[in-house]
Motif scaffolding. Structure first.
Motif, PDB file in Angstrom:
ATOM      1  N   GLY A 174      48.413  42.551  43.312  1.00 35.59           N
ATOM      2  CA  GLY A 174      47.803  41.557  42.192  1.00 35.59           C
ATOM      3  C   GLY A 174      46.315  42.255  41.979  1.00 35.59           C
ATOM      4  O   GLY A 174      45.553  41.685  41.192  1.00 35.59           O
ATOM      5  N   LEU A 175      45.601  43.535  42.705  1.00 35.92           N
ATOM      6  CA  LEU A 175      44.545  43.976  42.381  1.00 35.92           C
ATOM      7  C   LEU A 175      44.619  45.467  42.709  1.00 35.92           C
ATOM      8  O   LEU A 175      45.108  45.825  43.586  1.00 35.92           O
ATOM      9  CB  LEU A 175      43.432  43.295  43.078  1.00 35.92           C
TER      10      LEU A 175
ATOM     11  N   PRO B 140      44.619  43.389  36.993  1.00 30.53           N
ATOM     12  CA  PRO B 140      43.281  43.661  36.944  1.00 30.53           C
ATOM     13  C   PRO B 140      42.846  45.019  37.741  1.00 30.53           C
ATOM     14  O   PRO B 140      43.466  45.357  38.729  1.00 30.53           O
ATOM     15  CB  PRO B 140      42.637  42.414  37.509  1.00 30.53           C
ATOM     16  N   VAL B 141      42.140  45.658  37.095  1.00 32.02           N
ATOM     17  CA  VAL B 141      41.763  47.084  37.804  1.00 32.02           C
ATOM     18  C   VAL B 141      40.053  46.876  38.136  1.00 32.02           C
ATOM     19  O   VAL B 141      39.166  46.383  37.082  1.00 32.02           O
ATOM     20  CB  VAL B 141      41.756  48.131  36.800  1.00 32.02           C
TER      21      VAL B 141
ATOM     22  N   ALA C 281      38.707  38.224  42.900  1.00 34.25           N
ATOM     23  CA  ALA C 281      40.046  38.578  42.261  1.00 34.25           C
ATOM     24  C   ALA C 281      41.160  37.615  42.732  1.00 34.25           C
ATOM     25  O   ALA C 281      41.914  37.048  42.047  1.00 34.25           O
ATOM     26  CB  ALA C 281      40.375  40.076  42.801  1.00 34.25           C
ATOM     27  N   ALA C 282      40.994  37.279  43.982  1.00 31.87           N
ATOM     28  CA  ALA C 282      42.045  36.467  44.480  1.00 31.87           C
ATOM     29  C   ALA C 282      42.191  35.149  43.669  1.00 31.87           C
ATOM     30  O   ALA C 282      42.902  34.197  43.569  1.00 31.87           O
ATOM     31  CB  ALA C 282      41.893  35.885  45.907  1.00 31.87           C
ATOM     32  N   ARG C 283      40.789  34.519  43.292  1.00 33.98           N
ATOM     33  CA  ARG C 283      40.701  33.202  42.539  1.00 33.98           C
ATOM     34  C   ARG C 283      40.906  33.462  40.952  1.00 33.98           C
ATOM     35  O   ARG C 283      40.830  32.517  40.144  1.00 33.98           O
ATOM     36  CB  ARG C 283      39.140  32.720  42.682  1.00 33.98           C
ATOM     37  N   GLY C 284      40.998  34.833  40.581  1.00 34.46           N
ATOM     38  CA  GLY C 284      41.000  35.041  39.259  1.00 34.46           C
ATOM     39  C   GLY C 284      39.805  35.063  38.388  1.00 34.46           C
ATOM     40  O   GLY C 284      39.618  34.894  37.568  1.00 34.46           O
ATOM     41  N   GLU C 285      38.548  35.137  39.119  1.00 38.56           N
ATOM     42  CA  GLU C 285      37.199  35.196  38.836  1.00 38.56           C
ATOM     43  C   GLU C 285      36.404  36.227  38.869  1.00 38.56           C
ATOM     44  O   GLU C 285      35.254  36.204  39.318  1.00 38.56           O
ATOM     45  CB  GLU C 285      36.546  33.770  39.242  1.00 38.56           C
ATOM     46  N   LEU C 286      36.989  37.532  38.559  1.00 38.77           N
ATOM     47  CA  LEU C 286      36.416  38.818  38.637  1.00 38.77           C
ATOM     48  C   LEU C 286      35.161  38.843  37.791  1.00 38.77           C
ATOM     49  O   LEU C 286      35.115  38.664  36.540  1.00 38.77           O
ATOM     50  CB  LEU C 286      37.199  39.915  38.311  1.00 38.77           C
TER      51      LEU C 286
END
Length: 531
Positions: A60-61, A87-88, A131-136
């Motif tokens: 996932g990341l 995502p990177v 990243a786990a929340r999708g809020e990078l």
């Protein structure tokens, strides 16, 4: 969330040692996440293969760290991962030096969803949580409430569980052809595995050499781990070595291992007192090795090789790059002091400085031949981004490849020297490598060590053959067979000595063959001048 930490290769040269940042960040990852590690130097992948791996493991990341010489491959792999919808986040020295580049703010394509600037010890947990929340966020930097960069303390350094890490991909024995392994078994080297493990005892360097990225990345704030923490890690590795029935050596990746001699002596004494000696290598400035007591403790604590950036035989050259504390008239005495303590030097030289003229290789080689044998390495002065050298050459209009890292070419000039043409500078490097690692030079170095133990001579031969591969390709079986044939004379002599020792043993205290044997290109913690 499943996380992949990926360190790319540069597709031309190889590092023989895993990169510490991956293991450190894995140890700093908050509970509840699974972390996978891939080092492209040990497990080279295409972009399609990496994407397939990510899909199979439901990553996932992806975190990608890279120094300048690896950044071209890093960008290409990051582009493929992002195209696959993952995502990177990118970090490391190069990203910190040119943060707009990976974010696509300089007219180039965007390569990363987020970047981590500087040392990521403190920011990594926040990156994972976001990243786990999708809020990078776009940029992560270790800043205090006043917006000033904070360098992490090493007082509470995380325990890296080497005994639970999968190190199979870093087993250097697998790089040796089967025939070479059989020959080594006759010499008494029957290890099932050999690992060179990176650890750090401190960070930072105050010297600020013009060509070096270390001060810019780690700063001149010198920080150390506790002696207990370092020694505990060495003891863990010794226990792991025993269980594996292999061999483990350590590379202290500190920018300057002995920068505080009093502290270094204290650490070395504790290593000796607790029986934590393992064969080790470290980077130490030449001026610090004038200290006889320090050198003695280095030897007693298990050290075998010391990497020294000598750079040039010309004092004016050294002053021009802010390294005037090196004194060429002291080089021989320092190297002889090391040899008296059964320590040998990996000596680094840089060609293409403003004071260099044709014949610089020959003049350097003449000096090297008068010293105890070591492992000389040669490179060209390389302006890394954000260094004082890069800024000076850019201001003078002397850069011929301003973004040389996007078209990585080892041993190729990226600016116009003053006293040489580009072609002449590159030819000087070729001459230096060809002479230093010729069969005649290798045989001569082994002969010089005639009074040393069999183990010393064998390890020096293996190290010479391995370091030859930094410049000359020896990646496949045919290459290795050619190298062994060219150097058959010292190999046969040592083989004969080994057979005599086996058939007519003398009562003596056994000596372990415990010096690390580099196989491919060495990796150092900061990027210096020879890219």
């Amino acid at each position: 969330m499943n996380i992949l930490l990926y360190n790319p290769d540069n597709e031309i040269t190889n590092n023989f040692m895993p990169h510490l940042w991956m293991f450190l960040l894995k140890s700093l990852t908050p509970p509840g996440h699974k972390v996978f590690l891939i080092d492209g130097n040990a497990r080279r992948m295409s972009s399609d293969e990496l994407v397939q791996y990510i899909r199979e493991n439901q990553i996932g990341l992806v975190g990608i760290g890279a120094m300048t010489r690896m950044i071209r491959k890093a960008y290409r792999m990051a582009d493929a991962v992002r195209a696959a919808g993952v995502p990177v986040v990118m970090g490391g020295p190069h990203v910190t030096e040119v943060p707009d580049e990976p974010l696509g703010r300089n007219g180039e394509p965007r390569h990363a969803d987020a970047i981590a600037l500087g040392e990521a010890d403190q920011t990594w947990p926040s990156i994972v949580a976001d990243a786990a929340r999708g809020e990078l966020k776009e940029i992560y930097a270790p800043l205090n409430t006043d917006g000033q960069e904070v360098k992490p303390s090493l007082d509470h350094y995380p325990v890296i569980p080497w005994d639970r890490m999968d190190l199979d991909q870093f087993n250097l024995i697998q790089h040796f052809p089967k025939m070479a392994r059989r020959m080594l078994s006759l010499f008494g080297m029957t290890w099932q595995s050999f690992h060179l493990i990176p650890i750090e005892s401190g960070r930072g360097c105050p010297y600020g050499c013009e060509f070096c990225t270390v001060t810019g990345f780690f700063g001149d704030s010198i920080r150390f781990r506790s002696n207990e923490s370092v020694v505990d890690e060495l003891l863990m590795l010794k226990a792991l070595e025993k269980r594996q029935k292999g061999k483990i050596a350590v590379f202290f990746i500190d920018d300057n291992f002995a920068i505080n001699p009093r502290r270094t002596k204290s650490l070395l004494r504790e290593i000796i007192a607790r029986g934590a000696q393992v064969p080790w290598i470290a980077q130490i400035s030449m001026n610090l090795l004038r200290d006889e007591e320090l050198v003695s403790l280095i030897s007693q604590s298990g050290a075998k090789w010391i990497f020294i950036g000598l750079e040039s035989m010309d004092p004016e050259n050294l002053k021009s790059v802010s390294k005037g504390f090196n004194k060429p008239n002291e080089y021989q005495a320092v190297l002889e002091r090391l040899a008296r303590h059964n320590l040998y030097a990996i000596t680094s030289f840089i060609f293409g400085m403003d004071g260099d003229r044709q014949g610089v290789a020959q003049r350097t080689l003449e000096a090297i031949r008068s010293w105890p044998p070591g492992l000389p390495v040669f490179g060209l002065l390389t302006p890394y981004p954000a260094t004082p050298l890069y800024d000076r050459l850019a201001a003078a209009g002397r850069l011929t490849r301003p973004q040389h890292w996007l078209e990585f070419k080892p041993f190729a000039m990226s600016f116009t020297p003053l006293g040489l043409t580009t072609e002449q500078a590159e030819d000087e490097v070729r001459q230096a490598w060809a002479s230093s690692y010729s069969p005649q030079a290798i045989a001569s170095s082994i002969d010089w060590l005639g009074a040393k133990t069999f183990g010393d001579r064998l390890i020096h031969l293996l190290s010479r053959l391995g370091f030859r591969g930094i410049y000359f390709p020896q990646m496949n079986r045919r290459d290795w067979m050619n190298v062994l044939f060219q150097n058959r004379k010292p190999i046969i002599r040592l083989l004969g000595q080994a057979l005599r020792m086996k058939l007519f043993p003398r009562p003596a205290k056994p000596r372990a063959l415990d010096t690390p044997v580099p196989v491919e290109q060495p990796a150092f913690s900061g990027e210096r001048a020879s890219g």
